[in-house]
Write a protein that holds these residues in place. Structure first.
Motif, PDB file in Angstrom:
ATOM      1  N   GLY A   1      36.441  49.980  26.769  1.00  0.00           N
ATOM      2  CA  GLY A   1      35.107  50.296  27.303  1.00  0.00           C
ATOM      3  C   GLY A   1      34.160  49.111  27.211  1.00  0.00           C
ATOM      4  O   GLY A   1      32.953  49.250  27.468  1.00  0.00           O
ATOM      5  N   ALA A   2      34.674  47.929  26.829  1.00  0.00           N
ATOM      6  CA  ALA A   2      33.797  46.743  26.724  1.00  0.00           C
ATOM      7  C   ALA A   2      33.211  46.406  28.096  1.00  0.00           C
ATOM      8  O   ALA A   2      33.862  46.603  29.125  1.00  0.00           O
ATOM      9  N   ARG A   3      31.988  45.895  28.109  1.00  0.00           N
ATOM     10  CA  ARG A   3      31.361  45.533  29.396  1.00  0.00           C
ATOM     11  C   ARG A   3      31.783  44.143  29.841  1.00  0.00           C
ATOM     12  O   ARG A   3      31.671  43.793  31.010  1.00  0.00           O
ATOM     13  N   LEU A   4      32.269  43.357  28.874  1.00  0.00           N
ATOM     14  CA  LEU A   4      32.554  41.968  29.176  1.00  0.00           C
ATOM     15  C   LEU A   4      33.875  41.561  28.532  1.00  0.00           C
ATOM     16  O   LEU A   4      34.153  41.955  27.398  1.00  0.00           O
ATOM     17  N   ALA A   5      34.713  40.795  29.280  1.00  0.00           N
ATOM     18  CA  ALA A   5      35.901  40.195  28.650  1.00  0.00           C
ATOM     19  C   ALA A   5      35.731  38.685  28.675  1.00  0.00           C
ATOM     20  O   ALA A   5      35.245  38.121  29.667  1.00  0.00           O
ATOM     21  N   LEU A   6      36.103  38.034  27.571  1.00  0.00           N
ATOM     22  CA  LEU A   6      36.127  36.560  27.531  1.00  0.00           C
ATOM     23  C   LEU A   6      37.589  36.148  27.516  1.00  0.00           C
ATOM     24  O   LEU A   6      38.371  36.690  26.712  1.00  0.00           O
ATOM     25  N   ILE A   7      37.953  35.244  28.391  1.00  0.00           N
ATOM     26  CA  ILE A   7      39.370  34.904  28.519  1.00  0.00           C
ATOM     27  C   ILE A   7      39.604  33.481  28.028  1.00  0.00           C
ATOM     28  O   ILE A   7      39.058  32.515  28.578  1.00  0.00           O
ATOM     29  N   TYR A   8      40.424  33.373  26.982  1.00  0.00           N
ATOM     30  CA  TYR A   8      40.769  32.085  26.388  1.00  0.00           C
ATOM     31  C   TYR A   8      42.224  31.773  26.736  1.00  0.00           C
ATOM     32  O   TYR A   8      43.120  31.988  25.917  1.00  0.00           O
ATOM     33  N   GLY A   9      42.467  31.303  27.952  1.00  0.00           N
ATOM     34  CA  GLY A   9      43.823  30.927  28.360  1.00  0.00           C
ATOM     35  C   GLY A   9      44.057  29.447  28.077  1.00  0.00           C
ATOM     36  O   GLY A   9      43.102  28.670  27.939  1.00  0.00           O
ATOM     37  N   GLY A  10      45.354  29.046  27.994  1.00  0.00           N
ATOM     38  CA  GLY A  10      45.695  27.635  27.756  1.00  0.00           C
ATOM     39  C   GLY A  10      45.121  26.759  28.849  1.00  0.00           C
ATOM     40  O   GLY A  10      44.545  25.695  28.584  1.00  0.00           O
ATOM     41  N   ASP A  11      45.203  27.222  30.097  1.00  0.00           N
ATOM     42  CA  ASP A  11      44.726  26.465  31.251  1.00  0.00           C
ATOM     43  C   ASP A  11      43.214  26.228  31.152  1.00  0.00           C
ATOM     44  O   ASP A  11      42.721  25.118  31.318  1.00  0.00           O
ATOM     45  N   GLU A  12      42.481  27.325  30.815  1.00  0.00           N
ATOM     46  CA  GLU A  12      41.022  27.207  30.702  1.00  0.00           C
ATOM     47  C   GLU A  12      40.645  26.209  29.604  1.00  0.00           C
ATOM     48  O   GLU A  12      39.836  25.310  29.816  1.00  0.00           O
ATOM     49  N   LEU A  13      41.267  26.389  28.442  1.00  0.00           N
ATOM     50  CA  LEU A  13      40.884  25.513  27.320  1.00  0.00           C
ATOM     51  C   LEU A  13      41.195  24.050  27.606  1.00  0.00           C
ATOM     52  O   LEU A  13      40.447  23.165  27.211  1.00  0.00           O
ATOM     53  N   ALA A  14      42.313  23.809  28.324  1.00  0.00           N
ATOM     54  CA  ALA A  14      42.658  22.429  28.682  1.00  0.00           C
ATOM     55  C   ALA A  14      41.549  21.816  29.525  1.00  0.00           C
ATOM     56  O   ALA A  14      41.279  20.618  29.452  1.00  0.00           O
ATOM     57  N   ARG A  15      40.872  22.667  30.319  1.00  0.00           N
ATOM     58  CA  ARG A  15      39.772  22.164  31.159  1.00  0.00           C
ATOM     59  C   ARG A  15      38.422  22.250  30.447  1.00  0.00           C
ATOM     60  O   ARG A  15      37.363  22.032  31.035  1.00  0.00           O
ATOM     61  N   GLY A  16      38.433  22.716  29.175  1.00  0.00           N
ATOM     62  CA  GLY A  16      37.180  22.799  28.398  1.00  0.00           C
ATOM     63  C   GLY A  16      36.263  23.918  28.848  1.00  0.00           C
ATOM     64  O   GLY A  16      35.042  23.839  28.671  1.00  0.00           O
ATOM     65  N   VAL A  17      36.854  25.010  29.410  1.00  0.00           N
ATOM     66  CA  VAL A  17      36.016  26.147  29.849  1.00  0.00           C
ATOM     67  C   VAL A  17      36.552  27.454  29.265  1.00  0.00           C
ATOM     68  O   VAL A  17      37.670  27.517  28.755  1.00  0.00           O
ATOM     69  N   VAL A  18      35.705  28.482  29.334  1.00  0.00           N
ATOM     70  CA  VAL A  18      36.112  29.858  29.001  1.00  0.00           C
ATOM     71  C   VAL A  18      35.761  30.694  30.219  1.00  0.00           C
ATOM     72  O   VAL A  18      34.743  30.445  30.882  1.00  0.00           O
ATOM     73  N   LYS A  19      36.622  31.695  30.523  1.00  0.00           N
ATOM     74  CA  LYS A  19      36.355  32.546  31.677  1.00  0.00           C
ATOM     75  C   LYS A  19      35.704  33.844  31.206  1.00  0.00           C
ATOM     76  O   LYS A  19      36.066  34.382  30.144  1.00  0.00           O
ATOM     77  N   MET A  20      34.752  34.316  31.988  1.00  0.00           N
ATOM     78  CA  MET A  20      34.046  35.552  31.631  1.00  0.00           C
ATOM     79  C   MET A  20      34.271  36.564  32.751  1.00  0.00           C
ATOM     80  O   MET A  20      34.082  36.242  33.920  1.00  0.00           O
ATOM     81  N   ARG A  21      34.744  37.777  32.381  1.00  0.00           N
ATOM     82  CA  ARG A  21      34.944  38.796  33.409  1.00  0.00           C
ATOM     83  C   ARG A  21      33.990  39.973  33.156  1.00  0.00           C
ATOM     84  O   ARG A  21      33.988  40.552  32.059  1.00  0.00           O
ATOM     85  N   ASP A  22      33.193  40.286  34.165  1.00  0.00           N
ATOM     86  CA  ASP A  22      32.342  41.482  34.092  1.00  0.00           C
ATOM     87  C   ASP A  22      33.260  42.666  34.345  1.00  0.00           C
ATOM     88  O   ASP A  22      33.801  42.812  35.449  1.00  0.00           O
ATOM     89  N   MET A  23      33.469  43.514  33.339  1.00  0.00           N
ATOM     90  CA  MET A  23      34.457  44.593  33.447  1.00  0.00           C
ATOM     91  C   MET A  23      33.989  45.690  34.411  1.00  0.00           C
ATOM     92  O   MET A  23      34.799  46.484  34.875  1.00  0.00           O
TER      93      MET A  23
END
Ligand code: HAM
Length: 437
Positions: free
Chosen positions: A391-413
């Motif tokens: 039921g979270a409103r937000l997901a933060l995605i810490y994938g290997g690909d994202e971290l290699a690029r120095g970013v975090v992905k945010m998904r509005d659930m």
């Protein structure tokens, strides 16, 4: 394998049950604070003598009592009133009056179990010490009503039945009865609504048959349901004490009316209360449909602080029980929805990503956000499913690909939209999301 159940009449609180209870306690606390009451607490285990001959035979018979290893006779508290009298009595000289105190605590009575009655329950107690006039009753009855209205209950759901042991004493005295007979008769009146004429048996066993004429008068007084009926029953020219008492009634009813609470009050001389220490106005709250046992009960007890060893101090108070109250909320659909969803769910790749995520998770939690993540490594698919189910409103995605690029992905659930932002800006981005556009 043997399984252990709680003792009969005792309850376990699973998280969803405890969430409901916590919600009830929170609104009671807020309401008491709005009325200027201060919170206190006392020990669960008390000397047995605190209750002997003070609370009355019924409660004494229901005590959980035993002798402790130091050979002291002790009892689990069945009610708060004697304990709070001890506290106030000890500091009566130093406390600023009126003393307005409340507590939320657990009590124990070895009762026959029935709907809304257990052997272990909670009460919200509120008491005013040091105020002899009906101004204290106005304050307390207004608090009692508001403790129920705060949940959305209205005058259609419950009422406060108001009576007066003082006038009962005057009235039965004027019929020629002595103190012992009056107390025994009040015991019968307390039981009359549920037991009918059977209720008079203990009186008749002790004092012989009640003459029919006298019984009729008692039943007629007990049937009084308005202040006008009460005035006329006491006659056009009541004794001085009774006339002063009627003036107290006018003040009390007038005060409650001025607060807009008249619709919640039902004059009902059939209420006398089972506890022995009440001396004046007494009241009980009931559901209007009459399906449940009492929601709350209270009254004035001007002698108890003195009797328990403190100085004389007028007192009045009440207690609401949590069991019948929760049943009423449930029946009226007013029980709170249990909202346990996290704000943020973190979806994390492998061990290296986990370390980056942990730093953010801890920072966000310290900032007051509810954050969850899978304790063990899981496939991304399973993590997204868990994020949706949480039921979270937000997901933060810490994938290997994202971290290699120095970013975090945010998904509005809710909208299922995604965007990326620099790994160093997680906290600010989450804050921005919850602050809204
Ligand atoms: P009481 O009428 O014995 O009064 O209890 C008050 C409320 O506690 C009842 O209306 C009921 O909701 C709840 N209650 C009592 N016994 C049980 C039980 N066995 N199971 C579940 N709920 C129960 C008193 O206790 C007084 N000391 C109240 C008071 C405070 N008077 C002055 N100040």
């Amino acid at each position: 394998m043997a399984t252990f159940q709680p003792l009969p009449g005792f309850r376990d609180f699973y998280p969803e049950d405890l969430a409901k209870r916590t919600h009830i306690f929170r609104l009671w606390r807020q309401t008491a604070a709005a009325f200027g009451f201060a919170e206190y607490d006392t020990p669960v285990l008390e000397p047995l003598d605190l209750y002997r001959a003070k609370s009355g035979d019924e409660i004494e018979a229901q005590l959980f009592s035993f002798t402790d290893k130091g050979k002291r006779e002790v009892a689990l508290r069945p009610e708060m009133t004697p304990s709070v009298c001890r506290l106030v009595g000890e500091r009566a000289g130093a406390l600023k009056r009126p003393i307005k105190w409340f507590s939320i605590a657990e009590f124990y009575r070895y009762e026959r179990m029935q709907k809304g009655r257990g052997r272990c329950f909670h009460q919200f107690n509120a008491d005013v010490f040091g105020e002899p006039g009906p101004e204290a009753e106005i304050e307390l009855i207004a608090l009692l009503v508001q403790c129920m209205r705060a949940f959305g209950l209205t005058q259609k759901d419950f009422c406060v039945r108001l009576s007066d042991r003082n006038l009962w004493f005057h009235y039965l005295g004027s019929l020629g009865l002595d103190d012992a007979r009056i107390r025994a008769l009040l015991g019968a009146i307390d039981k009359y609504e549920r037991s009918g004429h059977e209720a008079f048996k203990p009186y008749e066993d002790a004092f012989g048959p009640l003459p029919e004429g006298l019984k009729d008068k008692v039943l007629a007084f007990l049937a009084i349901r308005s202040f006008e009926e009460l005035e006329s029953a006491l006659g056009a020219d009541p004794a001085a004490g009774t006339a002063a008492r009627l003036a107290d009634w006018r003040k009390l009813l007038g005060g409650l009316s001025a607060m807009g609470l008249a619709d919640y009050i039902q004059v009902d001389l059939g209420v006398v209360r089972g506890l022995a220490y009440y001396t004046g106005f007494v009241f009980e709250a009931f559901d209007r449909k009459g399906e449940l046992r009492a929601l709350a009960g209270g009254g004035r007890y001007d002698d108890l602080v003195g009797k328990l060893g403190g100085s004389e101090l007028p007192a009045v108070g009440f207690a609401i029980g949590d069991m019948t109250f929760a049943l009423l909320l449930e029946e009226r659909g007013l029980s709170p929805a249990v909202a346990a969803a996290p704000d943020v769910y973190c979806v994390i790749g492998g061990e290296a990503e986990r370390r980056a995520a942990f730093a953010d998770i801890h920072r966000l939690r310290s900032g007051g956000y509810r954050v969850e993540y899978p304790l063990k490594e899981l496939a991304f698919g399973k993590q997204f499913k868990a994020a949706a189910e949480s039921g979270a409103r937000l997901a933060l995605i810490y994938g290997g690909d994202e971290l290699a690029r120095g970013v975090v992905k945010m998904r509005d659930m809710g909208t299922r939209t995604e965007r990326e932002f620099p790994a160093s800006e997680v906290e600010a981005s989450v804050r921005g999301f919850f602050a809204g556009p």
